[in-house]
Design a protein around this motif. Structure first.
Motif, PDB file in Angstrom:
ATOM      1  N   VAL A   1       3.495   5.293  -6.002  1.00  0.00           N
ATOM      2  CA  VAL A   1       3.572   5.106  -7.447  1.00  0.00           C
ATOM      3  C   VAL A   1       2.726   6.158  -8.140  1.00  0.00           C
ATOM      4  CG1 VAL A   1       2.519   3.608  -9.170  1.00  0.00           C
ATOM      5  CG2 VAL A   1       4.265   2.727  -7.648  1.00  0.00           C
TER       6      VAL A   1
ATOM      7  N   TYR B   1       1.354  -0.516 -12.095  1.00  0.00           N
ATOM      8  CA  TYR B   1       1.516   0.920 -12.025  1.00  0.00           C
ATOM      9  C   TYR B   1       2.959   1.362 -12.107  1.00  0.00           C
ATOM     10  CZ  TYR B   1      -3.263   2.228 -10.982  1.00  0.00           C
ATOM     11  OH  TYR B   1      -4.596   2.476 -11.058  1.00  0.00           O
TER      12      TYR B   1
ATOM     13  N   SER C   1       0.842  -1.197   0.000  1.00  0.00           N
ATOM     14  CA  SER C   1       0.000   0.000   0.000  1.00  0.00           C
ATOM     15  C   SER C   1       0.876   1.246   0.000  1.00  0.00           C
ATOM     16  CB  SER C   1      -0.953  -0.025   1.188  1.00  0.00           C
ATOM     17  OG  SER C   1      -0.237  -0.124   2.381  1.00  0.00           O
TER      18      SER C   1
ATOM     19  N   ARG D   1      -1.850   9.138   2.069  1.00  0.00           N
ATOM     20  CA  ARG D   1      -2.387   8.279   1.016  1.00  0.00           C
ATOM     21  C   ARG D   1      -2.120   6.817   1.336  1.00  0.00           C
ATOM     22  NH1 ARG D   1       0.374   9.453  -3.678  1.00  0.00           N
ATOM     23  NH2 ARG D   1      -0.195  11.627  -3.382  1.00  0.00           N
ATOM     24  N   TYR D   2      -0.969   6.628   1.876  1.00  0.00           N
ATOM     25  CA  TYR D   2      -0.649   5.250   2.243  1.00  0.00           C
ATOM     26  C   TYR D   2      -1.643   4.718   3.251  1.00  0.00           C
ATOM     27  CZ  TYR D   2       1.347   2.157   5.743  1.00  0.00           C
ATOM     28  OH  TYR D   2       1.536   1.203   6.684  1.00  0.00           O
TER      29      TYR D   2
ATOM     30  N   MET E   1      -2.524  -6.844  -4.775  1.00  0.00           N
ATOM     31  CA  MET E   1      -1.858  -5.552  -4.624  1.00  0.00           C
ATOM     32  C   MET E   1      -0.520  -5.546  -5.319  1.00  0.00           C
ATOM     33  SD  MET E   1      -2.888  -4.680  -0.716  1.00  0.00           S
ATOM     34  CE  MET E   1      -2.143  -3.075  -0.648  1.00  0.00           C
TER      35      MET E   1
ATOM     36  N   LEU F   1      -9.129   2.480  -4.983  1.00  0.00           N
ATOM     37  CA  LEU F   1      -7.885   3.120  -5.390  1.00  0.00           C
ATOM     38  C   LEU F   1      -8.152   4.298  -6.307  1.00  0.00           C
ATOM     39  CD1 LEU F   1      -4.998   0.644  -6.251  1.00  0.00           C
ATOM     40  CD2 LEU F   1      -5.051   2.497  -4.597  1.00  0.00           C
ATOM     41  N   THR F   2      -9.005   4.062  -7.268  1.00  0.00           N
ATOM     42  CA  THR F   2      -9.277   5.167  -8.185  1.00  0.00           C
ATOM     43  C   THR F   2      -9.913   6.329  -7.448  1.00  0.00           C
ATOM     44  OG1 THR F   2     -11.333   4.020  -8.738  1.00  0.00           O
ATOM     45  CG2 THR F   2      -9.475   3.745 -10.232  1.00  0.00           C
TER      46      THR F   2
ATOM     47  N   LEU G   1       1.927   1.583  -3.527  1.00  0.00           N
ATOM     48  CA  LEU G   1       0.853   2.139  -4.337  1.00  0.00           C
ATOM     49  C   LEU G   1       0.667   3.617  -4.064  1.00  0.00           C
ATOM     50  CD1 LEU G   1      -1.797  -0.698  -4.170  1.00  0.00           C
ATOM     51  CD2 LEU G   1      -0.572   0.089  -6.175  1.00  0.00           C
ATOM     52  N   ALA G   2       0.917   4.017  -2.873  1.00  0.00           N
ATOM     53  CA  ALA G   2       0.773   5.431  -2.554  1.00  0.00           C
ATOM     54  C   ALA G   2       1.830   6.259  -3.259  1.00  0.00           C
ATOM     55  CB  ALA G   2       0.846   5.637  -1.052  1.00  0.00           C
TER      56      ALA G   2
ATOM     57  N   THR H   1     -10.513  -7.623  -5.828  1.00  0.00           N
ATOM     58  CA  THR H   1      -9.868  -6.782  -6.826  1.00  0.00           C
ATOM     59  C   THR H   1     -10.764  -5.644  -7.267  1.00  0.00           C
ATOM     60  OG1 THR H   1      -8.816  -8.784  -7.616  1.00  0.00           O
ATOM     61  CG2 THR H   1      -8.576  -6.835  -8.961  1.00  0.00           C
TER      62      THR H   1
ATOM     63  N   ARG I   1      -7.147   8.094  -5.655  1.00  0.00           N
ATOM     64  CA  ARG I   1      -6.299   8.866  -6.544  1.00  0.00           C
ATOM     65  C   ARG I   1      -7.038  10.045  -7.117  1.00  0.00           C
ATOM     66  NH1 ARG I   1      -1.749   5.112  -8.536  1.00  0.00           N
ATOM     67  NH2 ARG I   1      -1.963   3.654  -6.822  1.00  0.00           N
TER      68      ARG I   1
ATOM     69  N   MET J   1      -4.838  -8.516 -13.646  1.00  0.00           N
ATOM     70  CA  MET J   1      -4.947  -9.148 -12.346  1.00  0.00           C
ATOM     71  C   MET J   1      -4.932 -10.648 -12.467  1.00  0.00           C
ATOM     72  SD  MET J   1      -4.784  -7.517  -9.823  1.00  0.00           S
ATOM     73  CE  MET J   1      -4.392  -6.043 -10.725  1.00  0.00           C
TER      74      MET J   1
ATOM     75  N   ILE K   1      -4.893   4.076   1.522  1.00  0.00           N
ATOM     76  CA  ILE K   1      -4.859   2.872   0.681  1.00  0.00           C
ATOM     77  C   ILE K   1      -4.881   1.626   1.544  1.00  0.00           C
ATOM     78  CG2 ILE K   1      -3.431   1.561  -0.909  1.00  0.00           C
ATOM     79  CD1 ILE K   1      -2.582   4.144  -2.162  1.00  0.00           C
TER      80      ILE K   1
ATOM     81  N   ILE L   1      -1.314  13.121  -7.444  1.00  0.00           N
ATOM     82  CA  ILE L   1      -0.088  12.659  -6.795  1.00  0.00           C
ATOM     83  C   ILE L   1       1.078  13.524  -7.259  1.00  0.00           C
ATOM     84  CG2 ILE L   1       1.239  10.615  -6.253  1.00  0.00           C
ATOM     85  CD1 ILE L   1      -0.961   8.924  -7.030  1.00  0.00           C
TER      86      ILE L   1
ATOM     87  N   LEU M   1      -5.910  -3.161 -15.878  1.00  0.00           N
ATOM     88  CA  LEU M   1      -5.541  -3.639 -14.554  1.00  0.00           C
ATOM     89  C   LEU M   1      -6.322  -4.903 -14.201  1.00  0.00           C
ATOM     90  CD1 LEU M   1      -5.023  -0.753 -12.008  1.00  0.00           C
ATOM     91  CD2 LEU M   1      -3.583  -2.714 -12.452  1.00  0.00           C
TER      92      LEU M   1
ATOM     93  N   ILE N   1      -1.176  -4.961  -8.934  1.00  0.00           N
ATOM     94  CA  ILE N   1      -1.516  -3.566  -9.187  1.00  0.00           C
ATOM     95  C   ILE N   1      -0.266  -2.707  -9.125  1.00  0.00           C
ATOM     96  CG2 ILE N   1      -2.825  -1.596  -8.347  1.00  0.00           C
ATOM     97  CD1 ILE N   1      -4.910  -3.478  -7.331  1.00  0.00           C
ATOM     98  N   ALA N   2       0.502  -2.930  -8.120  1.00  0.00           N
ATOM     99  CA  ALA N   2       1.715  -2.120  -7.965  1.00  0.00           C
ATOM    100  C   ALA N   2       2.653  -2.325  -9.138  1.00  0.00           C
ATOM    101  CB  ALA N   2       2.397  -2.472  -6.649  1.00  0.00           C
TER     102      ALA N   2
ATOM    103  N   LEU O   1      -9.784  -1.827  -6.529  1.00  0.00           N
ATOM    104  CA  LEU O   1      -9.503  -0.914  -7.631  1.00  0.00           C
ATOM    105  C   LEU O   1     -10.409   0.293  -7.587  1.00  0.00           C
ATOM    106  CD1 LEU O   1      -8.822  -3.365 -10.565  1.00  0.00           C
ATOM    107  CD2 LEU O   1      -7.223  -1.789  -9.509  1.00  0.00           C
ATOM    108  N   ARG O   2     -11.633   0.017  -7.267  1.00  0.00           N
ATOM    109  CA  ARG O   2     -12.555   1.147  -7.156  1.00  0.00           C
ATOM    110  C   ARG O   2     -12.090   2.115  -6.084  1.00  0.00           C
ATOM    111  NH1 ARG O   2     -17.835  -1.529  -6.041  1.00  0.00           N
ATOM    112  NH2 ARG O   2     -17.432  -3.160  -7.551  1.00  0.00           N
TER     113      ARG O   2
END
Lengths: 514, 165
Positions: free
Chosen positions: A397, B163, A391, B44-45, B156, B24-25, A394-395, B17, B28, A413, B48, B33, A409, B159-160, B21-22
């Motif tokens: 990135v 990204y 997390s 943010r961390y 995660m 996360l968006t 992700l924060a 997932t 963001r 996945m 998240i 950022i 995505l 996703i990471a 993702l929802r």
């Protein structure tokens, strides 16, 4: 009452007196009380006292009656193991008479150890027919009411009954065969309730068949027909016994049978526990005999299977997945309700530990529950740290949120990781951190330094940069590396160590500050 | 590898997932950022992380003790943040619910002869809602919790990775 005195004075010799008065029910009543005394004193007194609180008032009264004269015999009455079988048969016959009344008080007193799970039903089953016998037993002192009981008649008429009864009375820690007589005894009671003499006839030779039936009945035992109907639903191998029993005993005093079975099973387990040297061949023979008897007696296909299964399962405690759990006391183990429940719990716990062992990587080498728990704790901690790390990642990135990003995505996945070529490096770089995190039995100080403190996470930002730097390194592609932490562990051992040293060398002072 | 592109839409993985993702968006979208100040990143961390836990707990619904405990914790935290007074109210009602659900599964915690109470206590602290469980249920919940955590980590990570390239 001189016969009573004979009983009081002797151990099994009273059986001779019993034999003399075998056919007279009134005499039998007296004898029964005495038998109860000796039996109870030898075998049931501890159980009686244990279950006193659970038993109904009749039982308590009876036990008090029995125990007082039996107290003197408690120490003395150790049934001689051998040579008194004939006398024992008489005694058992008497006991069978008593039991035919519905239940012998010891039976009722030996409450099922299943009290934990379904006490009410079990005890109700046990007590409901038992209620009558205690009353009858109480009246036995007067020596009249037993005669009135109809069930006594067929039992006493059984020729082999005495033999079985005698064997039954020897269940007090004597040979397994003697212990088997309980099964017979119960079978006899069942017979008496069913008034089916054919069973008794067959049972002369095979006391152990009772055991099987008992076990089956026991597993099914509880509330009368409702439980039996439930028991008839097929289960596993254990249930086979139950179903067979339930089939065999459709609505015929089956609950009583079951209760008797339960009692007999418990009693059987008790003397088994007490018997230090139970001749296993004898038991095996008995069991085989039981099987045969069951097949003949019950005349159902399943019985053979169930009997065999039961024989195989005899040493194991079957736990039918019913609304309550029947637990058998294992041989040589305590049989009170608490220890049985404890054993159930322990088995559940060990079963779950085994499952966890499969889940947690690297647990196979570890033996012992405490160590395994430590491993599990480490693993959970490492997973939680990984989540935090991810997390944080992700924060930091910078997302490139295109229109397709989210669709990509979600698609990514579930695609194979190997198909994402770019993912190797980030995965590996992540894996470095993860490899740092979870080290089965490798106590690297970096583990502690990196993860726990959230403030330390900030120091991971430069660590992230360092991680990204390591992407340029040619790491061997590891498919599914992120799927399996054990891979990370092994990975760590092989190649990442150098990489980590390079990648994290500059960050360690920061990350280890906490 | 032959991982099919098709996935079980009802699996824990897919449920988590989509939710994550929802979230996360949403996170963001709230703040760009651009700023890379540590406090921003830290906030943010945290968000998240909470979103991850929340998505996981919601994916499991109330089927598990730990998920219920986690949901309760998250809700009470958010309520407390919004309204300090409502936290008390919320705490009472939800604690009643929690206790009710936990009473079904709890027995008195005691040394039942297994001899690893310290480790068990430590595990209880790790698994959400573990304090109210007896050892048997604790191990059950731990197994499911581990399974969910691994799923969470996998997703995660993906996703990471996606990204970060």
């Amino acid at each position: 009452m001189e016969k009573d005195q004979v009983f009081m004075g002797e151990g099994l010799n009273r059986a001779a007196a019993v034999q003399a008065g075998w056919n007279s029910c009134s005499f039998g009543m007296e004898m029964e009380t005495d038998e109860l005394n000796c039996v109870g004193s030898c075998f049931l007194n501890p159980k009686w006292h244990n279950s006193m609180d659970q038993s109904d008032p009749f039982e308590s009264a009876l036990s008090s009656m029995v125990c007082s004269p039996a107290a003197s015999n408690a120490g003395s009455t150790n049934f001689p193991a051998s040579g008194d079988n004939t006398m024992m048969t008489d005694l058992i016959g008497k006991l069978g008479n008593i039991c035919n009344t519905g239940d012998i008080s010891p039976q009722s007193l030996i409450k099922p150890p299943n009290n934990n799970n379904n006490c009410s039903s079990n005890t109700s089953c046990y007590t409901s027919p038992l209620d009558s016998p205690p009353k009858l037993n109480l009246s036995m002192m007067g020596g009249n009411q037993i005669l009135k009981h109809p069930s006594l008649v067929p039992v006493s008429a059984d020729p082999g009954f005495a033999e079985r009864a005698a064997r039954f009375s020897c269940f007090n820690g004597l040979n397994a065969q003697l212990g088997v007589t309980e099964a017979e005894f119960v079978q006899l009671t069942r017979v008496s309730t069913n008034q089916s003499i054919m069973v008794t006839g067959s049972q002369v030779h095979v006391p152990d068949s009772n055991k099987n039936t008992l076990q089956d009945g026991n597993s099914c035992s509880d509330k009368r027909n409702s439980r039996l109907s439930r028991c008839s639903s097929p289960e596993n191998g254990d249930s086979k016994d139950e179903s067979s029993i339930s089939e065999q005993i459709p609505g015929v005093g089956s609950s009583i049978k079951a209760q008797n079975d339960a009692n007999a099973r418990k009693r059987k387990s008790m003397p088994r526990g007490k018997a230090k040297e139970t001749p296993s061949p004898a038991a095996a023979d008995a069991k085989i005999a039981e099987e045969n008897d069951e097949s003949t007696a019950k005349r159902s296909k399943q019985q053979n299977d169930s009997a065999k299964a039961e024989n195989k399962e005899n040493p194991k405690p079957p736990e039918p997945p019913k609304d309550y759990i029947h637990v058998r006391a294992r041989r040589g183990q305590a049989t009170d309700s608490h220890s049985l429940a404890e054993r159930v719990r322990r088995e559940k716990i060990s079963e779950r530990m085994k499952f966890l062992q499969d889940l947690v990587p690297g647990c196979n080498k570890v033996t012992g529950k405490a160590l395994m728990l430590d491993e599990i704790i480490n693993y959970v901690q490492s997973l939680q740290r990984q989540v935090e790390f991810l997390s944080m990642k992700l924060a930091t990135v910078n997302p490139r949120m295109n229109a397709n990003t989210e669709a990509l995505l979600s698609k990514d996945m579930f695609r194979s990781r190997g198909s994402l070529p770019h993912s190797h490096y980030p995965m590996d770089s992540s894996a470095l951190a993860f490899g740092l995190r979870y080290q089965p039995q490798q106590g690297l100080p970096m583990n502690n330094g990196i993860s726990n403190d959230t403030q330390v996470q900030f120091s991971m930002n430069p660590a992230n940069a360092a991680l990204h730097k390591t992407q340029g390194l040619q790491l061997p592609p590891v498919d599914g590396i992120s799927d399996a932490n054990p891979q990370i562990g092994s990975f760590w051992d092989d190649d990442l160590q150098s990489i980590v040293q390079m990648g994290f060398g500059q960050n360690q002072p920061q990350s280890c500050q906490s | 590898m032959n991982n099919p592109h098709h996935l079980n839409p009802t699996s824990l993985k897919s449920r988590f997932t989509t939710r994550f993702l929802r979230a996360l968006t949403k996170i963001r979208a709230q703040k760009p950022i651009s700023s890379s100040s540590p406090t921003e990143i830290f906030r943010r961390y945290r968000r998240i992380k909470v979103a991850a836990d929340k998505s996981m707990a919601y994916s499991v619904r109330s089927r598990r003790i730990w998920s219920r405990a986690m949901l309760w914790k998250l809700r009470s935290r958010s309520y407390r943040r919004q309204d300090p007074c409502s936290g008390r109210r919320f705490g009472k009602t939800n604690q009643a619910i929690m206790k009710k659900s936990s009473n079904e599964n709890t027995t008195t915690r005691r040394e039942d002869g297994v001899g690893f109470v310290e480790e068990a206590d430590e595990l209880r602290q790790l698994v959400p809602g573990g304090e109210t469980m007896n050892l048997c249920n604790l191990l059950d919940e731990t197994a499911h919790y581990i399974k969910c955590l691994t799923t969470q980590v996998q997703v995660m990570k993906k996703i990471a990775d996606f990204y970060s390239f």
